[in-house]
Design a protein around this motif. Structure first.
Motif, PDB file in Angstrom:
ATOM      1  N   GLN A  36      43.480  30.368  38.602  1.00 53.34           N
ATOM      2  CA  GLN A  36      42.772  31.521  39.146  1.00 53.34           C
ATOM      3  C   GLN A  36      43.613  32.297  40.156  1.00 53.34           C
ATOM      4  N   GLY A  37      44.422  31.601  40.950  1.00 53.78           N
ATOM      5  CA  GLY A  37      45.309  32.303  41.862  1.00 53.78           C
ATOM      6  C   GLY A  37      46.318  33.156  41.127  1.00 53.78           C
ATOM      7  N   MET A  74      50.805  38.742  47.997  1.00 53.33           N
ATOM      8  CA  MET A  74      49.429  38.395  47.644  1.00 53.33           C
ATOM      9  C   MET A  74      49.006  37.191  48.461  1.00 53.33           C
ATOM     10  N   THR A  75      47.853  37.292  49.079  1.00 55.47           N
ATOM     11  CA  THR A  75      47.364  36.168  49.864  1.00 55.47           C
ATOM     12  C   THR A  75      46.784  35.088  48.960  1.00 55.47           C
ATOM     13  N   THR A  76      46.586  33.928  49.539  1.00 56.38           N
ATOM     14  CA  THR A  76      46.080  32.773  48.799  1.00 56.38           C
ATOM     15  C   THR A  76      44.652  33.005  48.299  1.00 56.38           C
ATOM     16  N   ILE A  77      44.389  32.568  47.071  1.00 53.72           N
ATOM     17  CA  ILE A  77      43.044  32.598  46.502  1.00 53.72           C
ATOM     18  C   ILE A  77      42.427  31.213  46.676  1.00 53.72           C
ATOM     19  N   GLU A  78      41.166  31.164  47.138  1.00 55.19           N
ATOM     20  CA  GLU A  78      40.496  29.884  47.327  1.00 55.19           C
ATOM     21  C   GLU A  78      39.265  29.776  46.445  1.00 55.19           C
ATOM     22  N   ALA A 116      43.632  27.671  45.405  1.00 53.29           N
ATOM     23  CA  ALA A 116      43.905  27.638  43.966  1.00 53.29           C
ATOM     24  C   ALA A 116      45.409  27.510  43.770  1.00 53.29           C
ATOM     25  N   SER A 117      45.834  26.348  43.334  1.00 58.36           N
ATOM     26  CA  SER A 117      47.257  26.088  43.161  1.00 58.36           C
ATOM     27  C   SER A 117      47.449  25.120  42.007  1.00 58.36           C
ATOM     28  N   SER A 118      48.672  25.088  41.479  1.00 63.26           N
ATOM     29  CA  SER A 118      48.978  24.126  40.417  1.00 63.26           C
ATOM     30  C   SER A 118      48.832  22.707  40.930  1.00 63.26           C
ATOM     31  N   THR A 119      49.174  22.492  42.205  1.00 59.51           N
ATOM     32  CA  THR A 119      49.040  21.162  42.797  1.00 59.51           C
ATOM     33  C   THR A 119      47.585  20.711  42.809  1.00 59.51           C
ATOM     34  N   ALA A 120      46.674  21.616  43.185  1.00 61.02           N
ATOM     35  CA  ALA A 120      45.250  21.276  43.222  1.00 61.02           C
ATOM     36  C   ALA A 120      44.721  20.980  41.821  1.00 61.02           C
ATOM     37  N   VAL A 121      45.181  21.728  40.830  1.00 58.74           N
ATOM     38  CA  VAL A 121      44.746  21.479  39.452  1.00 58.74           C
ATOM     39  C   VAL A 121      45.242  20.111  38.990  1.00 58.74           C
ATOM     40  N   ARG A 122      46.507  19.806  39.277  1.00 59.53           N
ATOM     41  CA  ARG A 122      47.041  18.501  38.882  1.00 59.53           C
ATOM     42  C   ARG A 122      46.242  17.367  39.508  1.00 59.53           C
ATOM     43  N   THR A 153      38.377  22.863  35.858  1.00 60.74           N
ATOM     44  CA  THR A 153      37.893  24.040  35.121  1.00 60.74           C
ATOM     45  C   THR A 153      37.657  25.210  36.066  1.00 60.74           C
ATOM     46  N   ALA A 154      37.066  24.933  37.238  1.00 60.56           N
ATOM     47  CA  ALA A 154      36.798  26.002  38.205  1.00 60.56           C
ATOM     48  C   ALA A 154      38.097  26.593  38.732  1.00 60.56           C
ATOM     49  N   LEU A 155      39.096  25.771  38.994  1.00 60.68           N
ATOM     50  CA  LEU A 155      40.372  26.260  39.515  1.00 60.68           C
ATOM     51  C   LEU A 155      41.148  27.047  38.462  1.00 60.68           C
ATOM     52  N   LEU A 156      41.034  26.616  37.216  1.00 56.68           N
ATOM     53  CA  LEU A 156      41.750  27.284  36.129  1.00 56.68           C
ATOM     54  C   LEU A 156      41.013  28.522  35.616  1.00 56.68           C
ATOM     55  N   GLY A 157      39.683  28.538  35.763  1.00 58.21           N
ATOM     56  CA  GLY A 157      38.891  29.596  35.161  1.00 58.21           C
ATOM     57  C   GLY A 157      38.610  29.345  33.695  1.00 58.21           C
TER      58      GLY A 157
END
Length: 324
Positions: A27-28, A151-155, A161-167, A179-183
């Protein structure tokens, strides 16, 4: 979407550019791409993503690099689905890694990429030893002839919202968070390959889906839906792991048992979307015990889809694409 693999000559036209690894196109990333396309349209420039292959951390420290969320093919498919006009895949090698920040700005960004507008994330670093950042670009923007924006961070739910958080969400089996982080549901795509045919002998024939990396970000047994088999997702149960009961080779496989399905699909390219984790992978004492457990997994996966019928409707295929 046009794809340039490396740059032997400069891009044919000036461009509006963003730069990054875009692993997962979460999403970010999607918010960044939406802003890029807005600005590109306003300036009459092609929206352009510059990314790297391999990931820089895979180049420098391959054993410690994070697992990939997407293969290069999957990443390009997602960028195209977002509406990006063109993507430049720069080979990350010794030549690129040894560029100073100034060489990257003037030789690559200005001369080869013809950048006229640059949008970057707030954590972007570039050049040898990551010496360049947004402030470096600000100091040189006039000489480079480009407009610059960060671009500022998307939360999401207070989480960056980051690749690290998705992992992390995938590794912990928290598929709703991923799913929420990826959209969209997490998805692995690949071609159906021939396996050892064990599944058909025990009553559960599976599609053996090729995976490009031996370190997927999640493992276990899942309720999944599969695209590429018609005009709607097909439900199934999938095993992603090393199959400890039947082999000790340590190779990761993705095997999907498709419910009420009897077609030959070897060679087809499928997308497997992970909706719900049923359990961790486990070693069973014998094959009959494994078969019994597979039967329970199938019942649980079917019950999951009975409770979530919208996931199997034709419009759910759009969930395989980013949501902007």
């Amino acid at each position: 979407m046009r794809v340039f693999r490396g740059l032997t000559t400069r891009l044919p036209d000036p461009a509006a550019i963003t730069i990054g690894n875009f692993d997962g196109v979460h999403q970010g990333h999607q918010a960044l791409l939406a802003r890029l396309m807005q600005q590109a349209g306003a300036r009459g420039l092609p929206s352009t993503v510059v990314t790297f292959e391999p990931h820089p951390r895979e180049f420098f420290t391959p054993q410690a690099a994070p697992v990939r969320l997407t293969s290069l093919r999957e990443k390009l498919e997602l960028l195209a689905a977002c509406g990006v006009a063109q993507t430049v895949v720069l080979p990350f090698n010794h030549t690129l890694a040894s560029q100073t920040a100034e060489q990257f700005m003037y030789d690559t960004l200005r001369d080869q990429l013809q950048c006229r507008y640059l949008l970057i994330g707030d954590d972007f670093r570039f050049g040898q030893r990551r010496s360049g950042d947004f402030q470096t670009l600000q100091q040189h923007a006039a000489q480079l002839g480009l407009a610059l924006e960060a671009m500022t961070t998307i939360e999401h739910a207070g989480l960056r919202a980051s690749s690290t958080a998705v992992r992390a969400a995938l590794a912990q089996g928290e598929l709703a968070s991923a799913t929420a982080l990826l959209g969209r549901p997490y998805r692995i795509s690949g071609r159906v390959m021939h396996g050892n045919k064990l599944g058909r002998t025990i009553g559960y024939p599976t599609a053996n889906v090729q995976i490009k990396h031996n370190r997927p970000p999640l493992s276990g047994i899942f309720a999944v839906s599969v695209d590429g088999l018609g005009d709607r997702p097909w439900p199934g149960a999938a095993s992603l792991g090393v199959r400890p009961t039947v082999t000790n080779d340590g190779l990761v496989t993705l095997e999907v048992y498709l419910f009420n399905f009897d077609r030959q699909i070897y060679g087809q390219h499928l997308g497997v979307r992970f909706h719900h984790k049923l359990r961790d992978e486990a070693r069973f004492p014998d094959l009959p015990t494994l078969v019994e457990r597979i039967g329970q997994d199938v019942i649980e996966a079917q019950a999951y889809f009975a409770q979530h019928p919208a996931l199997l409707q034709p419009e759910a295929l759009a969930l395989a694409q980013p949501l902007i």
